[in-house]
Write a protein that holds these residues in place. Structure first.
Motif: not given
Length: 205
Positions: A119-146
Motif C-alpha cells: 500500500p505504501l510503495h508508490d508513496r515511498l518511491l515518490f519520496r525517495y525520488h524527491a529526496a534524490v532530486d533535492t540533493v541533486t539540485e543542491g549539488i548542481r547549485r554548488g556547481q553553478r556557484e563555482g
C-alpha cells in the motif's frame, strides 16, 4: 457574553483524539510494522472504539498515509531545501535524535513496502525520488556557484548520499550508541573534499 461554544469544544476534542490515534499508530507501526498492526489494536491503545477510529480514518491505508504525512511534515519543517547541501546533510543527525520513533517507523514501513503491490510503495518511491532530486539540485547549485567541481554527475552522487542516510538510519536503530553527529559531520566533510577538488582532465583529453 464570550465563551467556548459547544461545537468548538467538540472540534477541539475531535482533533485531540485524532492526534492521539496518529501517535499510537506511529508507535505500534514502529514496533510491529503495518502487516501485524490492526486498526482494532490502534483503537484500543488510543482509547477509542473501532467506530471512533473509522470516523477519523476510513481505512487502514488512509491511516498509514496520514502517519507518513506527519513524518513528512516534520521533515519539511526542519529542512531548508534551498540551503547549503552540506549543512543540511549534517543536520540530518539532529532529525534522527529529535524524532527516533519516526525514524524507526519509516525504516520499518520502507522495508515492508518494497513490493510494488504494497500500500505504501508508490508513496515511498515518490519520496525517495524527491529526496534524490533535492540533493541533486543542491549539488548542481554548488556547481553553478563555482564551489563544486563540474566533472562529477550530481544525480549519481545524490543517490550515494541518500543511500548513506538510509543506511545510517538502519545502523543507528540497531546500535543507538553510534555517535551520529560526528559520523554525519565527517561524512559531510569527506563529501565536501570530493565535490570541491579541481576538475580532473579526461584521460582521453
Amino acid at each position: 457574553m464570550t465563551g467556548t461554544r459547544p461545537y468548538d469544544t467538540l472540534l477541539t476534542k475531535g482533533e485531540e483524539r485524532k492526534q492521539r490515534i496518529l501517535e499510537v499508530a506511529q508507535r505500534l507501526l514502529a514496533r510491529n510494522g503495518w502487516r501485524t498492526t490492526s486498526l482494532a489494536q490502534i483503537a484500543a491503545e488510543a482509547g477509542v472504539t473501532p467506530a471512533g477510529l473509522l470516523h477519523h480514518f476510513e481505512s487502514k491505508a488512509q491511516l498509514l498515509h496520514a502517519v507518513l504525512e506527519l513524518r513528512d511534515a516534520d521533515d519539511d519543517e526542519h529542512a531548508d531545501r534551498q540551503g547549503d547541501i552540506l549543512e543540511q546533510l549534517e543536520n540530518v543527525a539532529l532529525r534522527f535524535e529529535r524524532s527516533p520513533e519516526q525514524v524507526r517507523m519509516f525504516t520499518v514501513l520502507q522495508a515492508e513496502n518494497l513490493d510494488p503491490d504494497t500500500p505504501l510503495h508508490d508513496r515511498l518511491l515518490f519520496r525517495y525520488h524527491a529526496a534524490v532530486d533535492t540533493v541533486t539540485e543542491g549539488i548542481r547549485r554548488g556547481q553553478r556557484e563555482g564551489r563544486f567541481r563540474t566533472d562529477l554527475d550530481a544525480a549519481d552522487k545524490a543517490v550515494e548520499v541518500i543511500a548513506f542516510i538510509n543506511g545510517m538510519e538502519t545502523s543507528w536503530l540497531l546500535d543507538p550508541s553510534i555517535p551520529l553527529v560526528r559520523v554525519f559531520r565527517e561524512y559531510a566533510r569527506s563529501l565536501e573534499r570530493e565535490l570541491s577538488r579541481a576538475d580532473v582532465p579526461s584521460a582521453t583529453a
